[in-house]
Design an enzyme around this catalytic site. Structure first.
Site, PDB file in Angstrom:
ATOM      1  N   LYS A  19      58.244  22.395 -31.472  1.00  0.00           N
ATOM      2  CA  LYS A  19      58.928  21.683 -30.473  1.00  0.00           C
ATOM      3  C   LYS A  19      59.157  22.928 -29.116  1.00  0.00           C
ATOM      4  CE  LYS A  19      60.730  18.023 -32.645  1.00  0.00           C
ATOM      5  NZ  LYS A  19      59.937  16.791 -32.375  1.00  0.00           N
ATOM      6  N   GLU A  28      54.503  20.075 -28.934  1.00  0.00           N
ATOM      7  CA  GLU A  28      55.211  19.306 -28.173  1.00  0.00           C
ATOM      8  C   GLU A  28      56.056  19.931 -27.065  1.00  0.00           C
ATOM      9  OE1 GLU A  28      57.189  15.894 -30.261  1.00  0.00           O
ATOM     10  OE2 GLU A  28      57.032  17.340 -32.086  1.00  0.00           O
ATOM     11  N   HIS A  32      51.831  14.574 -40.865  1.00  0.00           N
ATOM     12  CA  HIS A  32      50.825  14.472 -39.964  1.00  0.00           C
ATOM     13  C   HIS A  32      49.761  15.419 -39.864  1.00  0.00           C
ATOM     14  CE1 HIS A  32      53.853  11.582 -38.416  1.00  0.00           C
ATOM     15  NE2 HIS A  32      54.540  12.467 -37.765  1.00  0.00           N
ATOM     16  N   ARG A  50      73.675  -2.509 -39.443  1.00  0.00           N
ATOM     17  CA  ARG A  50      75.093  -2.266 -40.054  1.00  0.00           C
ATOM     18  C   ARG A  50      76.028  -2.775 -38.861  1.00  0.00           C
ATOM     19  NH1 ARG A  50      74.450   3.184 -43.258  1.00  0.00           N
ATOM     20  NH2 ARG A  50      73.103   3.970 -41.522  1.00  0.00           N
ATOM     21  N   LYS A  82      58.266   7.672 -42.517  1.00  0.00           N
ATOM     22  CA  LYS A  82      58.399   8.909 -42.893  1.00  0.00           C
ATOM     23  C   LYS A  82      59.661   9.523 -42.729  1.00  0.00           C
ATOM     24  CE  LYS A  82      57.371  12.164 -40.489  1.00  0.00           C
ATOM     25  NZ  LYS A  82      58.230  12.324 -38.890  1.00  0.00           N
TER      26      LYS A  82
HETATM   27  C1  BG6 Z   1      57.580  12.225 -35.683  1.00  0.00           C
HETATM   28  C2  BG6 Z   1      58.338  13.210 -35.701  1.00  0.00           C
HETATM   29  O1  BG6 Z   1      57.000  11.627 -36.709  1.00  0.00           O
HETATM   30  O2  BG6 Z   1      56.403  12.246 -34.904  1.00  0.00           O
HETATM   31  C3  BG6 Z   1      59.052  13.607 -34.319  1.00  0.00           C
HETATM   32  O3  BG6 Z   1      59.660  12.879 -36.619  1.00  0.00           O
HETATM   33  C4  BG6 Z   1      57.626  13.999 -33.318  1.00  0.00           C
HETATM   34  O4  BG6 Z   1      59.648  14.663 -34.319  1.00  0.00           O
HETATM   35  C5  BG6 Z   1      56.672  12.822 -33.253  1.00  0.00           C
HETATM   36  O5  BG6 Z   1      58.086  14.157 -32.038  1.00  0.00           O
HETATM   37  C6  BG6 Z   1      55.432  13.142 -32.618  1.00  0.00           C
HETATM   38  O6  BG6 Z   1      54.768  11.996 -32.689  1.00  0.00           O
HETATM   39  P1  BG6 Z   1      53.613  12.122 -31.371  1.00  0.00           P
HETATM   40  O7  BG6 Z   1      53.150  10.614 -31.507  1.00  0.00           O
HETATM   41  O8  BG6 Z   1      54.526  11.771 -29.977  1.00  0.00           O
HETATM   42  O9  BG6 Z   1      52.815  13.195 -31.539  1.00  0.00           O
END
Ligand code: BG6
Length: 508
Positions: free
Chosen positions: A346, A222, A246, A47, A154
């Site tokens: 997180k 994470e 996931h 945009r 996603k």
């Molecule tokens: C994403 C999420 O799909 O996956 C994020 O939106 C997340 O919030 C991420 O941090 C984690 O991915 P990976 O590959 O770092 O485990």
């Protein structure tokens, strides 16, 4: 390896983070390996006002910064960015799609890429329908002079109803086999390795059922907070952001029956059957089977860490969960009665994703007198980081008597001298170019996964008394998540247990 046919890749939302952090580095890496078509072009659509030159410079910077495999060399970067163009548009304006069509035709003629086009939706999800509808209206969805493929990032919908609506809209415009719903976990080598571990080895599969497995645990932790994605995350939360996609995909691959072949639909049918067999969690049981939490401020290794509510673009009264843990069952012959535990969060102590198969104890404990309780065998499939597999079992300690010690048999991918782990996006983009949809979610899979999530969303919405537990950043989530694990003395596996939580944080 096969080389894809010539094509143009159009990325909507090209000025966003995903394009610079993941997509462009992945495309560059594919080019370095000779896996891009002989003739291809990339059009970034956004945009903002931007010259092609500026966009190319941005993308060069992004590749230099985010390319994982720096050893592969970056000398041909200019040659790569020369194939990139930029097109500014208003996503709501039908006239702009007409101009985009003309731009695509112009670029395709100039670069000789032919009629194949891939459209990548890397915009906020609220724009997917409007973009897809307008692409179709401008006649760009028709496959008469080449293929048209649509990659959808996603989250695919916000709940069951919105996912169904999005599927309905897309199906009015294009065929299901033109749609590639991304779940980047399926692009991870180690997630795919779940299939190989299970179905290429004679030793695991006979044990992979309720007769030998006590429980299964899947963790995706994470250490980072929401960083600058607070605006998106606050409307999403961990359940939508990680669990619906996931984590459930990992459940699917861990629990599925052997597929009849490696064909995309053979595998996806089996994952779908797992989703269809998930025992629905009743709204009134959500409090017992699902724990949610939100990180609060703390100090990690001497550094103050802000709480979720004080992150940028997050509502200070937010009840959005940054942690979820769920206990559920799969109602089928293989898994009847075996509890599955999944958790994600997180600002946990470390970044780790793993699948843990806890095997049942031996029926008779010969060594009870010297050992007390046996630890039980565990097979740990480490998805990331330090990708590999770990088998934990008991052995005799050398010396007199029968002292038993729990030991590790440990395999690390990095020990394979010639192992290069391609990034998830590299694998997935390559597959779309080849037209292989095995690692993408099908319409029915996505909807069935949402169906499982729906009662949790409803309970949280309808019953504000269900707690959002605070947990200090840097800890393993709210204490009540431990009560989900059934069985005396059992608890979650703590992948970095050596670091006592107390050392990592102190509450402010
Ligand atoms: C994403 C999420 O799909 O996956 C994020 O939106 C997340 O919030 C991420 O941090 C984690 O991915 P990976 O590959 O770092 O485990």
């Amino acid at each position: 390896m096969e080389k894809p046919f010539n094509l143009i890749l159009v990325i909507f939302g090209a000025t966003g983070d995903l394009t610079s952090r993941k997509l462009l580095p992945a495309l560059f890496s594919l080019k370095n390996q000779g896996l891009m078509p002989d003739k291809c072009a990339f059009i970034g659509v956004g945009r903002s006002e931007k010259s092609v030159e500026d966009f190319r410079n941005d993308m060069e910077k992004a590749v230099r910064e985010f390319l994982e495999d720096k050893d592969a060399g970056i000398s041909n970067i200019k040659q790569f960015t020369a194939c990139i163009d930029y097109f500014k548009m208003d996503y709501q304006s039908p006239g702009d799609y007409e101009k985009l069509r003309q731009e695509i035709e112009k670029i395709s003629a100039a670069r000789g890429t032919g009629g194949n086009i891939i459209f990548y939706m890397a915009t906020p999800p609220s724009l997917y329908e409007v973009i897809a509808t307008n692409i179709a209206k401008a006649g760009m969805g028709v496959q008469n002079d080449g293929f048209r493929r649509f990659i959808i990032e996603k989250p695919f919908g916000y709940d069951l109803e919105s996912a169904r609506n999005l599927n309905k809209t897309l199906h009015m415009l294009v065929q299901e086999d033109q749609i590639y719903r991304i779940d980047h976990y399926l692009g991870k080598e180690t997630v795919q390795n779940l299939l190989v571990t299970r179905f290429a080895n004679g030793i695991f599969e006979p044990l992979w059922n309720r007769n030998y497995v006590h429980r299964i645990e899947i963790t995706s932790a994470e250490s980072m907070g929401v960083e600058d994605r607070g605006g998106y995350y606050d409307g999403s939360g961990a359940l939508r952001d990680m669990v619906q996609n996931h984590l459930l995909q990992m459940v699917g691959l861990t629990a599925m029956e052997p597929p009849s072949s490696l064909e995309a639909d053979a595998i996806r049918n089996e994952v779908l059957k797992v989703f269809q067999s998930l025992q629905p969690i009743k709204e009134e049981d959500v409090e017992k089977q699902v724990i949610r939490g939100q990180y609060t401020p703390s100090k990690i290794r001497g550094e103050c860490v802000t709480g979720y509510r004080y992150e940028k673009d997050v509502d200070v009264h937010s009840r959005t969960e940054t942690y979820v843990a769920i206990r559920f069952y799969i109602d089928n012959w293989r898994w009847g009665g075996v509890p599955f535990y999944i958790r994600t969060g997180k600002r946990l102590p470390t970044r780790v994703t793993e699948v843990v198969i806890h095997f049942k104890q031996t029926p008779h404990h010969l060594f009870r007198r010297v050992m007390g309780k046996l630890s039980g065998n565990q097979l740990i499939i480490r998805i990331q980081p330090d990708e590999g597999m770990l088998l934990k079992f008991d052995m005799k300690e050398p010396g007199a008597g029968f002292n038993v010690k729990n030991v590790n048999m440990d395999f690390h991918y990095k020990d394979l001298a010639d192992a290069r782990m391609p990034s998830a996006y590299e694998r997935l983009l390559y597959d779309v170019m080849l037209g292989d949809s095995t690692l993408f979610s099908r319409d029915d899979e996505v909807e069935t996964a949402w169906k499982f999530i729906e009662p949790i969303q409803k309970a949280w919405k309808n019953n504000p008394a269900i707690k959002v537990y605070g947990y200090p950043a840097g800890t393993w989530g709210p204490e009540p998540s431990n009560s989900l694990i059934e069985g005396e003395g059992l608890m979650w596996r703590y992948p970095c247990k050596n670091m006592a939580d107390e050392e990592l944080y102190c509450e402010l």
